[in-house]
Motif scaffolding. Structure first.
Motif, PDB file in Angstrom:
ATOM      1  N   ALA A   1       0.831  -1.531   0.394  1.00 45.66           N
ATOM      2  CA  ALA A   1      -0.183  -0.215  -0.056  1.00 45.66           C
ATOM      3  C   ALA A   1       0.797   1.216  -0.129  1.00 45.66           C
ATOM      4  CB  ALA A   1      -1.070  -0.290   1.293  1.00 45.66           C
TER       5      ALA A   1
ATOM      6  N   LEU B   1       1.125   3.740  -2.994  1.00 43.47           N
ATOM      7  CA  LEU B   1       0.063   3.132  -3.968  1.00 43.47           C
ATOM      8  C   LEU B   1      -0.473   4.578  -4.978  1.00 43.47           C
ATOM      9  CD1 LEU B   1      -3.768   2.643  -3.712  1.00 43.47           C
ATOM     10  CD2 LEU B   1      -2.906   4.583  -1.987  1.00 43.47           C
TER      11      LEU B   1
ATOM     12  N   TYR C   1      -8.274   5.385  -0.359  1.00 41.04           N
ATOM     13  CA  TYR C   1      -7.110   4.552  -0.082  1.00 41.04           C
ATOM     14  C   TYR C   1      -6.696   5.873   0.810  1.00 41.04           C
ATOM     15  CZ  TYR C   1      -9.215   0.935  -2.890  1.00 41.04           C
ATOM     16  OH  TYR C   1      -9.768  -0.029  -3.626  1.00 41.04           O
TER      17      TYR C   1
ATOM     18  N   PHE D   1      -1.346  -3.585  -0.920  1.00 44.24           N
ATOM     19  CA  PHE D   1      -2.513  -3.039  -1.102  1.00 44.24           C
ATOM     20  C   PHE D   1      -3.612  -3.558  -1.289  1.00 44.24           C
ATOM     21  CE2 PHE D   1      -4.290  -2.358  -4.721  1.00 44.24           C
ATOM     22  CZ  PHE D   1      -5.681  -0.899  -4.195  1.00 44.24           C
TER      23      PHE D   1
END
Length: 247
Positions: free
Chosen positions: A20, A23, A135, A150
């Motif tokens: 993540a 991202l 997110y 993620f």
């Protein structure tokens, strides 16, 4: 063998396998394409040829307008499909992956302008990068997510009740923004604002709890009120009507 190893090393890592912390909008779009392809396998697609043609014609007009207003979307691999699944309404995933339910459109008896409003709202979610922003907000709320895959963050955003509660204000604001910008998008594409607002009137009348807002969602009543007010403003201040309607 050596050449194969080089190719494997250079191959893009699937979005779901990345952390993540890395991202990006490209990751979100790539993952949306994977999820969309899997979703299509769960539906009978484009079963009503007349409805599918209608949706594609309206969507094409809105997509053409979106490509002007949001240059990033000009490079998207847009897809539009229809289904008759009763619990589906409509959505547009990141990268322009659209799915619309005939059952929902029939239930609300949407005319073309109202269907355009529905589609424009969903297109705006994608064009405004709402998934990415959600997110990113989750990462701000709990930076520990940055060190996890993620795919885990994606699952938590939709399934972890604690995180969903924290993200509720973000989701509420995104719904309001998609309503407003969706009407503007469809209006710039050539539909009269008052007719676009009719979608929210029908949604209000078809809701089992029309006056109830949720932490992550404004009530149908509030959405209809806001749509009427915006439509009246556009009609009064006729400053951006396209000279050559696209539909």
């Amino acid at each position: 063998m050596r050449a194969l190893l080089v190719l494997l090393a250079c191959a893009p890592v699937p979005a779901a396998a990345q952390d993540a912390a890395a991202l990006t909008q490209q990751m979100v779009i790539a993952r949306a394409a994977e999820v969309y392809a899997a979703r299509l396998n769960d539906h009978v697609l484009d079963g009503d040829a007349r409805f599918t043609a209608r949706v594609n014609a309206i969507a094409a007009t809105l997509i053409a307008r979106a490509r002007r207003d949001y240059p990033e979307t000009a490079d998207w691999a847009w897809e539009v499909h229809t289904t008759n699944t009763p619990d589906q309404n409509a959505d547009c995933m990141a990268g322009g992956k659209i799915l619309v339910s005939l059952a929902y459109v029939q239930r609300l008896e949407l005319n073309d302008a109202e269907l355009a409003m529905l589609l424009a709202h969903e297109i705006e979610h994608a064009a405004l990068r709402h998934n990415l922003k959600e997110y990113q907000q989750a990462l701000r709320l709990d930076p520990r997510w940055a060190g996890r895959p993620f795919l885990e963050l994606e699952h938590a955003v939709d399934n972890d009740s604690g995180l969903m509660d924290q993200l509720a204000p973000t989701n509420y604001e995104q719904e309001v923004e998609a309503d407003r910008e969706g009407m503007l998008l469809a209006w710039r594409a050539g539909w009269p604002a008052a007719q676009l607002a009719g979608y929210f009137k029908k949604m209000f009348r078809g809701s089992v709890s029309p006056r109830r807002s949720k932490p992550d969602y404004p009530s149908p009543q509030l959405r209809w009120q806001a749509a009427r007010e915006l439509a009246a403003t556009l009609q009064k201040n006729y400053v951006q009507a396209p000279t050559e309607p696209l539909h």
